[in-house]
Design a protein around this motif. Sequence first.
Motif, mmCIF file in Angstrom:
data_model
loop_
_atom_site.group_PDB
_atom_site.id
_atom_site.type_symbol
_atom_site.label_atom_id
_atom_site.label_comp_id
_atom_site.label_asym_id
_atom_site.label_seq_id
_atom_site.Cartn_x
_atom_site.Cartn_y
_atom_site.Cartn_z
ATOM 1 N N ILE A 51 0.824 -1.206 0.000
ATOM 2 C CA ILE A 51 0.000 0.000 0.000
ATOM 3 C C ILE A 51 0.859 1.257 0.000
ATOM 4 C CG2 ILE A 51 -1.828 1.254 1.226
ATOM 5 C CD1 ILE A 51 -2.789 -1.345 2.345
ATOM 6 N N GLY A 52 2.109 1.103 0.424
ATOM 7 C CA GLY A 52 3.000 2.258 0.461
ATOM 8 C C GLY A 52 2.811 3.104 1.700
ATOM 9 N N ILE A 53 2.510 2.447 2.829
ATOM 10 C CA ILE A 53 2.370 3.180 4.091
ATOM 11 C C ILE A 53 3.571 2.852 4.970
ATOM 12 C CG2 ILE A 53 -0.143 3.180 3.964
ATOM 13 C CD1 ILE A 53 -0.166 0.944 6.068
ATOM 14 N N PRO A 54 3.958 3.765 5.845
ATOM 15 C CA PRO A 54 5.112 3.484 6.707
ATOM 16 C C PRO A 54 4.817 2.352 7.684
ATOM 17 C CG PRO A 54 4.007 5.510 7.394
ATOM 18 C CD PRO A 54 3.386 5.106 6.092
ATOM 19 N N ASN A 55 5.785 1.492 7.867
ATOM 20 C CA ASN A 55 5.634 0.402 8.832
ATOM 21 C C ASN A 55 6.001 0.944 10.218
ATOM 22 O OD1 ASN A 55 5.533 -1.949 10.281
ATOM 23 N ND2 ASN A 55 7.383 -2.833 9.400
ATOM 24 N N ASP A 62 0.807 -5.471 17.509
ATOM 25 C CA ASP A 62 0.703 -4.019 17.358
ATOM 26 C C ASP A 62 -0.008 -3.671 16.059
ATOM 27 O OD1 ASP A 62 1.239 -1.379 18.288
ATOM 28 O OD2 ASP A 62 2.866 -1.223 16.814
ATOM 29 N N PHE A 63 0.338 -4.376 14.976
ATOM 30 C CA PHE A 63 -0.319 -4.137 13.694
ATOM 31 C C PHE A 63 -1.805 -4.484 13.767
ATOM 32 C CE2 PHE A 63 -1.973 -5.859 9.714
ATOM 33 C CZ PHE A 63 -1.793 -4.780 8.870
ATOM 34 N N ILE A 64 -2.121 -5.652 14.305
ATOM 35 C CA ILE A 64 -3.518 -6.089 14.395
ATOM 36 C C ILE A 64 -4.364 -5.060 15.132
ATOM 37 C CG2 ILE A 64 -5.037 -7.781 15.509
ATOM 38 C CD1 ILE A 64 -2.945 -9.917 14.806
ATOM 39 N N SER A 65 -3.811 -4.485 16.181
ATOM 40 C CA SER A 65 -4.549 -3.504 16.971
ATOM 41 C C SER A 65 -4.581 -2.126 16.314
ATOM 42 C CB SER A 65 -3.930 -3.397 18.363
ATOM 43 O OG SER A 65 -4.568 -2.385 19.105
ATOM 44 N N ARG A 66 -3.412 -1.599 15.996
ATOM 45 C CA ARG A 66 -3.340 -0.204 15.553
ATOM 46 C C ARG A 66 -3.870 0.001 14.141
ATOM 47 N NH1 ARG A 66 2.361 2.310 16.467
ATOM 48 N NH2 ARG A 66 1.187 4.137 15.797
ATOM 49 N N PRO A 71 -7.232 5.605 15.922
ATOM 50 C CA PRO A 71 -7.645 6.819 15.200
ATOM 51 C C PRO A 71 -6.508 7.811 15.002
ATOM 52 C CG PRO A 71 -8.409 6.908 17.470
ATOM 53 C CD PRO A 71 -7.822 5.536 17.273
ATOM 54 N N THR A 72 -5.396 7.626 15.717
ATOM 55 C CA THR A 72 -4.259 8.527 15.537
ATOM 56 C C THR A 72 -3.331 8.054 14.413
ATOM 57 O OG1 THR A 72 -2.795 7.406 17.133
ATOM 58 C CG2 THR A 72 -4.321 9.063 17.996
ATOM 59 N N ASP A 73 -3.562 6.850 13.916
ATOM 60 C CA ASP A 73 -2.814 6.346 12.766
ATOM 61 C C ASP A 73 -3.581 6.765 11.508
ATOM 62 O OD1 ASP A 73 -1.637 4.962 10.703
ATOM 63 O OD2 ASP A 73 -1.753 2.989 11.659
ATOM 64 N N PRO A 74 -3.040 7.673 10.699
ATOM 65 C CA PRO A 74 -3.780 8.187 9.539
ATOM 66 C C PRO A 74 -4.085 7.123 8.491
ATOM 67 C CG PRO A 74 -1.491 8.900 9.460
ATOM 68 C CD PRO A 74 -1.705 8.284 10.807
ATOM 69 N N ASN A 75 -3.386 5.988 8.551
ATOM 70 C CA ASN A 75 -3.607 4.929 7.574
ATOM 71 C C ASN A 75 -4.510 3.814 8.087
ATOM 72 O OD1 ASN A 75 -1.737 5.923 5.459
ATOM 73 N ND2 ASN A 75 -0.190 5.586 7.044
ATOM 74 N N LEU A 81 -12.467 5.283 7.744
ATOM 75 C CA LEU A 81 -13.919 5.280 7.922
ATOM 76 C C LEU A 81 -14.413 6.626 8.424
ATOM 77 C CD1 LEU A 81 -15.100 1.879 9.454
ATOM 78 C CD2 LEU A 81 -16.024 3.050 7.442
ATOM 79 N N LYS A 82 -13.669 7.220 9.334
ATOM 80 C CA LYS A 82 -14.084 8.518 9.867
ATOM 81 C C LYS A 82 -13.950 9.626 8.828
ATOM 82 C CE LYS A 82 -13.629 7.518 14.771
ATOM 83 N NZ LYS A 82 -13.056 7.886 16.082
ATOM 84 N N ARG A 83 -12.978 9.504 7.931
ATOM 85 C CA ARG A 83 -12.888 10.469 6.836
ATOM 86 C C ARG A 83 -14.091 10.318 5.901
ATOM 87 N NH1 ARG A 83 -7.411 8.514 6.423
ATOM 88 N NH2 ARG A 83 -6.018 9.816 7.661
ATOM 89 N N ALA A 84 -14.485 9.065 5.677
ATOM 90 C CA ALA A 84 -15.681 8.823 4.865
ATOM 91 C C ALA A 84 -16.895 9.483 5.517
ATOM 92 C CB ALA A 84 -15.915 7.319 4.694
ATOM 93 N N TYR A 85 -17.006 9.317 6.828
ATOM 94 C CA TYR A 85 -18.155 9.885 7.543
ATOM 95 C C TYR A 85 -18.145 11.416 7.500
ATOM 96 C CZ TYR A 85 -21.676 10.529 11.171
ATOM 97 O OH TYR A 85 -22.805 10.895 11.862
ATOM 98 N N ASP A 86 -16.972 12.009 7.602
ATOM 99 C CA ASP A 86 -16.876 13.473 7.509
ATOM 100 C C ASP A 86 -17.426 13.967 6.172
ATOM 101 O OD1 ASP A 86 -15.720 13.621 10.012
ATOM 102 O OD2 ASP A 86 -13.665 13.760 9.266
ATOM 103 N N ASN A 87 -17.092 13.263 5.102
ATOM 104 C CA ASN A 87 -17.610 13.641 3.785
ATOM 105 C C ASN A 87 -19.098 13.353 3.670
ATOM 106 O OD1 ASN A 87 -15.343 14.507 1.741
ATOM 107 N ND2 ASN A 87 -14.444 12.872 2.972
#
Length: 222
Positions: A51-55, A62-66, A71-75, A81-87
């Motif tokens: 996907i090209g996101i930072p590991n 940690d991955f499974i959870s975060r 919500p503080t992880d932009p990816n 989902l929250k960005r979708a809801y904002d729109n």
Amino acid sequence: MGIITVDKMDHLFWLGRYIERVNTTLKAYFEVFDKMIDMDENYYKKICNEIGIPNIYASKADFISRYAYDPTDPNSIISNLKRAYDNAIVMRDYIGTETMSYVQLAIFDVENAKDSDESYRKMHFAIDHIFAFWGCVDDQIDDRMVKGILRIGKRYERIDLYLCFKKPISDILPELDRLEKRLAETQMKYNESTMFTFKNMLNDKNFNYSNARALFATLFDV
């Protein structure tokens, strides 16, 4: 509904993109989850690379959870989902309260799955509500332009992610055909030269996914 402004079109486009991003990455998340249990606990690094996101994840747990719930992880799935809801909130008068409610229900699904003994099963409910969202789009929205732009966002995001995951070209071509049909219906502006070149690349026996994705990212640079 009348004329849709450029700003409103952008919100619809990104709503469609974020909903599809969650749909496709959730499915990838389930695949990674299974493979980390059965095969390789570091398999999560593969999806980050694709996907090209930072590991930024310290371990499998940690991955499974975060990646799912932080919500503080932009990816993360919940962030998208929250960005979708904002729109969706901005476009509530265009898409309707019922359609918007399925985005909110998907957020609840993910949040309710966190720290649950049945987190894996509960996360699947979000997929169900994403399908319900698109069903509601078809059933409740009469404006063809609104529906068309939402689906342009959906198809564009799906193709982009298929390029990330190096899906077979046979999977990409039908999505591109659907995207072109929506573009024609809505007369949404796009770079025709980019589309022409991209289609030619798909027919190249030496197809390069990274180059194709970089080109595809310029489709709406008009």
